[in-house]
Scaffold this motif. Structure first.
Motif, PDB file in Angstrom:
ATOM      1  N   UNK A 184       0.844  -1.210   0.000  1.00  0.00           N
ATOM      2  CA  UNK A 184       0.000   0.000   0.000  1.00  0.00           C
ATOM      3  C   UNK A 184       0.874   1.253   0.000  1.00  0.00           C
ATOM      4  N   UNK A 185       1.963   1.199   0.759  1.00  0.00           N
ATOM      5  CA  UNK A 185       2.886   2.343   0.798  1.00  0.00           C
ATOM      6  C   UNK A 185       3.541   2.538  -0.574  1.00  0.00           C
ATOM      7  N   UNK A 186       3.958   1.439  -1.193  1.00  0.00           N
ATOM      8  CA  UNK A 186       4.602   1.518  -2.508  1.00  0.00           C
ATOM      9  C   UNK A 186       3.610   2.102  -3.518  1.00  0.00           C
ATOM     10  N   UNK A 187       2.371   1.619  -3.476  1.00  0.00           N
ATOM     11  CA  UNK A 187       1.344   2.112  -4.411  1.00  0.00           C
ATOM     12  C   UNK A 187       1.097   3.603  -4.230  1.00  0.00           C
ATOM     13  N   UNK A 188       0.986   4.049  -2.966  1.00  0.00           N
ATOM     14  CA  UNK A 188       0.732   5.477  -2.693  1.00  0.00           C
ATOM     15  C   UNK A 188       1.897   6.327  -3.195  1.00  0.00           C
ATOM     16  N   UNK A 189       3.123   5.840  -2.946  1.00  0.00           N
ATOM     17  CA  UNK A 189       4.308   6.586  -3.392  1.00  0.00           C
ATOM     18  C   UNK A 189       4.333   6.673  -4.912  1.00  0.00           C
ATOM     19  N   UNK A 190       3.943   5.576  -5.550  1.00  0.00           N
ATOM     20  CA  UNK A 190       3.921   5.526  -7.023  1.00  0.00           C
ATOM     21  C   UNK A 190       2.911   6.529  -7.564  1.00  0.00           C
ATOM     22  N   UNK A 191       1.720   6.539  -6.975  1.00  0.00           N
ATOM     23  CA  UNK A 191       0.665   7.447  -7.440  1.00  0.00           C
ATOM     24  C   UNK A 191       1.048   8.911  -7.286  1.00  0.00           C
ATOM     25  N   UNK A 192       1.766   9.206  -6.205  1.00  0.00           N
ATOM     26  CA  UNK A 192       2.183  10.593  -5.939  1.00  0.00           C
ATOM     27  C   UNK A 192       3.477  10.954  -6.667  1.00  0.00           C
TER      28      UNK A 192
END
Ligand code: FE2
Ligand code: FE2
Length: 184
Positions: free
Chosen positions: A107-115
């Motif tokens: 979830x952290x990786x996904x959020x970082x990717x999106x931002x």
């Protein structure tokens, strides 16, 4: 650091992960106490050492957030689940908790990717790798208990697993290590 380089959504998932790592530490502590109360001192020792690792993970997330100007939030840690009813169940629960933790990391990786927050994305890759190791150790525990007979594992087999998981530093010292100040 006063200037915050973390977005709201990245801060939220990192805070969640921080709490998850703290919760994982509490779970391992409670399982270690349970294992000890059942007489499995080696398994208890193993789980205790793992609780320390989880706490280190928590600190790692916290320090990264501060380094990026964020203000991590320390929240109440949920109570650990009920004690397992057997070593078999204990090892399966360990895998379940590790898979949950991996999902938190993703979830952290996904959020970082999106931002497009590549600094956080890069930081989280350490955790992605770490979770592969963590899942491997949990899968290894399950292999051990399955070979020992699964849920029907006899006490003699559990005794061997217990001895095998005992800390290396806790092993009997050899005569070679003896000194005048600390004889074996
Ligand atoms: Fe962890
Ligand atoms: Fe873990």
């Amino acid at each position: 650091m006063k200037t915050n380089r973390l977005s709201e959504s990245v801060t939220q998932v990192l805070n969640k992960q921080l709490l998850m790592e703290a919760h994982a530490a509490q779970i391992y502590l409670s399982y270690a106490i349970w294992a000890d109360s059942e007489g499995y001192d080696g398994i208890s020792d193993f789980l205790l050492r793992h609780a320390d690792e989880e706490r280190d993970h928590m600190t790692k997330v916290m320090q990264y957030m501060m380094l990026r100007g964020g203000k991590p939030k320390i929240e109440a840690i949920p109570a650990p689940p009920e004690d397992p009813t057997s070593i078999y169940e204990c090892f399966h629960k360990v895998l379940e908790h590790e898979v949950n933790n991996t999902n938190g990391v993703y979830n952290c990786v996904n959020a970082a990717f999106e931002e497009k927050d590549w600094a956080t994305w890069n930081f989280m890759q350490w955790f992605v790798k770490e979770q592969v190791e963590e899942e491997t150790f949990a899968l290894d525990l399950i292999d051990k208990i399955e070979i020992a007979g699964g849920v029907e594992a006899p006490k003699a087999a559990l005794y061997i697993i217990n001895q095998e998981l005992m800390s290396k530093s806790g092993e009997a010292p050899s005569a070679e290590d003896a000194t005048a100040d600390s004889p074996v």
